[in-house]
Every structure is written in structure tokens, then in C-alpha cells.
Design a protein around this motif. Structure first.
Motif, mmCIF file in Angstrom:
data_model
loop_
_atom_site.group_PDB
_atom_site.id
_atom_site.type_symbol
_atom_site.label_atom_id
_atom_site.label_comp_id
_atom_site.label_asym_id
_atom_site.label_seq_id
_atom_site.Cartn_x
_atom_site.Cartn_y
_atom_site.Cartn_z
ATOM 1 N N ILE A 85 0.836 -1.207 0.000
ATOM 2 C CA ILE A 85 0.000 0.000 0.000
ATOM 3 C C ILE A 85 0.865 1.248 0.000
ATOM 4 N N ILE A 86 1.901 1.241 0.824
ATOM 5 C CA ILE A 86 2.790 2.408 0.884
ATOM 6 C C ILE A 86 3.435 2.664 -0.475
ATOM 7 N N GLU A 87 3.933 1.590 -1.112
ATOM 8 C CA GLU A 87 4.646 1.735 -2.384
ATOM 9 C C GLU A 87 3.712 2.113 -3.527
ATOM 10 N N LYS A 88 2.535 1.500 -3.589
ATOM 11 C CA LYS A 88 1.662 1.668 -4.747
ATOM 12 C C LYS A 88 0.638 2.788 -4.589
ATOM 13 N N SER A 89 0.275 3.114 -3.349
ATOM 14 C CA SER A 89 -0.797 4.080 -3.156
ATOM 15 C C SER A 89 -0.331 5.410 -2.572
ATOM 16 N N TYR A 90 0.707 5.380 -1.751
ATOM 17 C CA TYR A 90 1.140 6.624 -1.105
ATOM 18 C C TYR A 90 2.372 7.255 -1.762
ATOM 19 N N LYS A 91 3.367 6.442 -2.112
ATOM 20 C CA LYS A 91 4.577 7.020 -2.707
ATOM 21 C C LYS A 91 4.312 7.780 -3.997
ATOM 22 N N PRO A 92 3.401 7.300 -4.872
ATOM 23 C CA PRO A 92 3.106 8.084 -6.078
ATOM 24 C C PRO A 92 2.530 9.466 -5.780
ATOM 25 N N LEU A 93 2.008 9.655 -4.575
ATOM 26 C CA LEU A 93 1.482 10.960 -4.173
ATOM 27 C C LEU A 93 2.567 11.842 -3.567
ATOM 28 N N GLY A 94 3.773 11.298 -3.445
ATOM 29 C CA GLY A 94 4.852 12.036 -2.791
ATOM 30 C C GLY A 94 4.810 11.908 -1.281
ATOM 31 N N VAL A 95 4.081 10.901 -0.787
ATOM 32 C CA VAL A 95 3.916 10.699 0.649
ATOM 33 C C VAL A 95 4.782 9.536 1.102
ATOM 34 N N SER A 96 5.634 9.782 2.091
ATOM 35 C CA SER A 96 6.511 8.751 2.636
ATOM 36 C C SER A 96 5.989 8.328 4.005
ATOM 37 N N LEU A 97 5.734 7.027 4.168
ATOM 38 C CA LEU A 97 5.238 6.503 5.439
ATOM 39 C C LEU A 97 6.108 5.342 5.895
#
Length: 410
Positions: A85-97
Motif C-alpha cells: 500500500i505504501i509503495e503503490k498508493s502513497y509514494k506516487p502521491l509524494g507521501v513517505s510513510l
């Protein structure tokens, strides 16, 4: 004799959707030949994506082998799902979790209620109006509120009206609040908030040491590239916001059950003695104490949503529902009905014709059109005079329902 939780008695009526169900059951019992089309509750109708179903089956088969059998998993979710989820859904938004900041659950409805466990009762809560009923009712149930007034507003909750005048985007509270519920794309109005609008809320939260509960259950339905999918796209939000997401509408998991909560480590609260403490640690403690985790097959199915094949298939389903939304919105608008939403969300928020009340319009559609929707007043006093239709239906039913309504409104 054991005593009940009297806070439940403050709730003025049955939960909105059971009341709708009761009225529909009475009508169908009296009219057994009527073909009732349900565009009310936001339950999906399309099958799971093939890649998701394949992963689900494989995971069930795993449970039949000694080598692949999975018993108790980590209460906060398997790393392989969280990292996908982090790699496919958040990183493309520029969000690092961080992996430790995401928690997999059995659905965001539960999360929106359970999150209150880690917040003191004397926090001041601000809620939009109209609003997803779970936000309001769960605060009543835990004892945060007093009684409701004649309009349905409960004491000790700050209500933020969302109406045509403010484009269904609530204004910032005039005083200090501690917890703010925001839902975008919004349920029930189907409206969205720009980055500039969300920045105002983040700035307010940072200035007032408040925490935003950001419900992003419908982010996958956003079509406008300028609209943020996550509160964490806003600078500073990781210090003040907890985000909820759901697989229910995104991937058709309403009956499968899977959701997630993001609690960044920087989101802090204060103890009774004034010391700052991370809500992430509290939510981890709560989760590991009260929850045994979503099932292994469900999490494998959820991970498959983010595979290249799974996401392409899931996106096709989302596009199907959004085409339904277009048919409803444009069809009713052509009939002279004022409509909102349905562009970046699967809900259409329409103004009842002729000043009719929300429940009167519900009864009219049910009895004269055999169509079920959701009365706007069920979402709060500011929803009176409005009505919600859902795009989660079969295409042929959506087309027929629109034609019935158009014919009836002539």
C-alpha cells in the motif's frame, strides 16, 4: 442488576440505514410485484476483480497445507500488505510513510469508531453537517455528549454546516476544538476539497494542537488530478492527522472486510500532566489488545489489489461505477434537478424538488418510482431538503431508475 450504558438512549432514532430497510420491507410486503431498485446504501454490486479473487482462493488453499498454513498474524497487519500500500498508493502521491505507521483492520467503519478509545472524553469534537452518521453516533455512545436538541444537535459537539452557500466545505471553527472529522471525497455530498482548502485545516490543527480524522474511503474515485487523495499531501499533515481508508468501495470488499488506518508517529497528544505522547503508540497498544488482525486470506486478496493486474481490473470496476454516477447526475440534471457530486465521488447529492422534505421525497420515490435512495436529513439537520443517490448499482438498474424518476418528476 447490571446497568446499561445510558448514552445509547440519547440516540434519537434507529440508525439511518436500518430505518430505510424497515420502510422498504413494509413497502415490498404490501407490493410483492414491485421491482424495487436500490440506490440508497453504498453497497457494491460488481464481483471482485479476477486477480483479487485468484489471490483469495490461493490464500484459502494455503490454509490446507502444513508449510503455508497461517494462524495468528500480526495484529497490525502483515508487512507485505502494508508495504504494498505504501509503495503503490502513497509514494506516487509524494507521501513517505513507515511500515509502523499503518495498521490493517477489518474495515474503516470500525476504525472511525474505535479510534475514540485513545482520546480523552473532554476533547472538543467538530463534525460536519451533514455527515456520515458513524462520526456523530459513536461520540454519543462513548459519553462525550449531552442530550440532543430539537434539531438533532448534541451538546458538547461543534457542528459545522455544509451547504450550498459554502459549496459543502465547512468553515473553520470560530473557537478552539481538539478533534476534527473531515471526509473527502465526501459522504454524503460527493464533493471534494482542494489542496488549498485542506491546507487551511492543517494550519488550523497545527495552530490549535488539534487532530484531524481524515476519512479518505472514496479517494480512489477521484478523477480530477488536482484533487488530493490523501491529507498527507498537505505540508504539516503528518504532525496532526490520522487517515482512514477502506477496501470496501475501492475493491468491492463490503462483505470481505478490510481497511486501514495511518497514525504517523509525529501526531501527539498530551497526558493529564501535560506531557506529550504519540498516538501511534496508543493505537498500537489498543490494536494488539483488542484485535487479532484481519484474516490471512483477506489480506492476501487486499495485496492483490495493488498488483499491476489487480489494480487495472479494480480501476475498471471503479470506472464502471463512475459511469453510473455520470448517468444519474446528467439524467437528473436534464430533468431540472439540482445535483452535486458524482464527478470525483460515487454519490450524487440532489436538492429535493419543490422544497419537499427529505423523508417525504424518500417515500415518493419508493412508492411512485420504486426507487430507494437516502434522505439527506438522516445525515444531519443541514441535510434536510437534500437526497443521496448511490452509483453502486447494476447499469441497467441505474438507467431504469433514472428514467423512472425523470418520468415521475414531469
Amino acid at each position: 442488576m447490571a446497568k446499561i450504558n445510558d448514552n445509547y438512549l440519547k440516540l434519537k432514532a434507529g440508525y439511518l440505514f436500518p430505518e430505510i430497510g424497515r420502510r422498504v420491507r413494509e413497502f415490498t410486503a404490501a407490493n410483492p410485484d414491485a421491482k424495487v431498485i436500490r440506490l440508497g446504501i453504498g453497497d457494491v454490486t460488481r464481483p471482485l476483480a479476477p486477480a483479487v479473487l485468484k489471490a483469495f482462493h490461493q490464500a484459502v488453499d494455503d490454509l490446507a497445507t502444513t508449510d503455508q498454513f497461517a494462524g495468528y498474524g500480526p495484529e497490525q497487519g502483515y508487512d507485505w500488505l502494508i508495504n504494498a500500500i505504501i509503495e503503490k498508493s502513497y509514494k506516487p502521491l509524494g507521501v513517505s510513510l513507515k511500515t509502523e505507521e499503518m495498521f490493517i483492520s477489518d474495515g474503516s467503519k470500525c476504525d472511525c469508531a474505535n479510534i475514540l478509545d485513545i482520546f480523552a472524553l473532554d476533547n472538543v469534537v467538530a463534525i460536519g453537517d451533514p455527515v456520515y452518521p458513524v462520526y456523530n453516533d459513536t461520540n454519543v455512545m462513548i459519553g462525550r455528549t449531552g442530550e440532543a436538541d430539537e434539531k438533532g444537535y448534541y451538546q458538547n459537539i461543534v457542528y459545522m454546516p455544509c451547504n450550498e452557500a459554502n459549496n459543502f466545505i465547512p468553515a473553520l471553527p470560530t473557537g478552539k476544538v481538539d478533534i476534527i472529522y473531515l471526509c473527502f471525497p465526501n459522504n454524503p455530498t460527493g464533493t471534494v476539497a482542494s489542496k488549498a482548502e485542506l491546507k487551511k485545516w492543517v494550519d488550523y490543527a497545527l495552530a490549535n494542537d488539534a487532530v484531524i480524522f481524515f476519512d479518505a474511503a472514496y479517494e480512489a474515485f477521484i478523477t480530477n488530478p488536482e484533487i488530493p487523495h490523501s491529507i498527507y499531501e498537505i505540508e504539516g499533515a503528518k504532525k496532526c492527522a490520522i487517515e482512514f481508508r477502506s477496501f470496501s468501495k475501492t475493491a468491492g470488499f463490503t462483505g470481505v472486510r478490510c481497511g486501514l488506518v495511518v497514525v504517523p508517529e509525529e501526531v501527539m497528544g498530551t497526558t493529564a500532566t501535560g506531557e506529550r505522547y504519540s498516538f501511534n503508540k496508543l493505537w498500537l497498544r489498543r490494536t494488539t489488545t483488542k484485535f487479532n488482525g484481519a484474516s490471512y486470506p483477506v489480506q492476501r486478496a487486499a495485496a492483490a489489489v495493488y498488483s499491476d493486474e489487480g489494480w487495472a481490473q479494480t480501476k475498471e470496476i471503479i470506472d464502471y461505477y463512475m459511469e453510473n454516477a455520470r448517468i444519474i447526475r446528467e439524467g437528473l440534471a436534464a430533468a431540472g434537478v439540482t445535483c452535486y457530486g458524482g464527478v470525483d465521488a460515487p454519490y450524487i447529492w440532489l436538492k429535493t424538488p419543490g422544497g419537499m422534505s427529505s423523508w417525504d421525497f424518500f417515500d415518493k420515490l419508493l412508492k411512485e418510482c420504486n426507487v430507494v435512495g437516502t434522505p439527506g436529513s438522516g445525515f444531519g439537520p443541514s441535510g434536510e431538503g437534500f437526497f443521496r443517490l448511490s452509483a453502486f448499482g447494476h447499469r441497467e438498474n441505474v438507467i431504469e431508475a433514472v428514467e423512472r424518476i425523470k418520468k415521475n418528476l414531469k
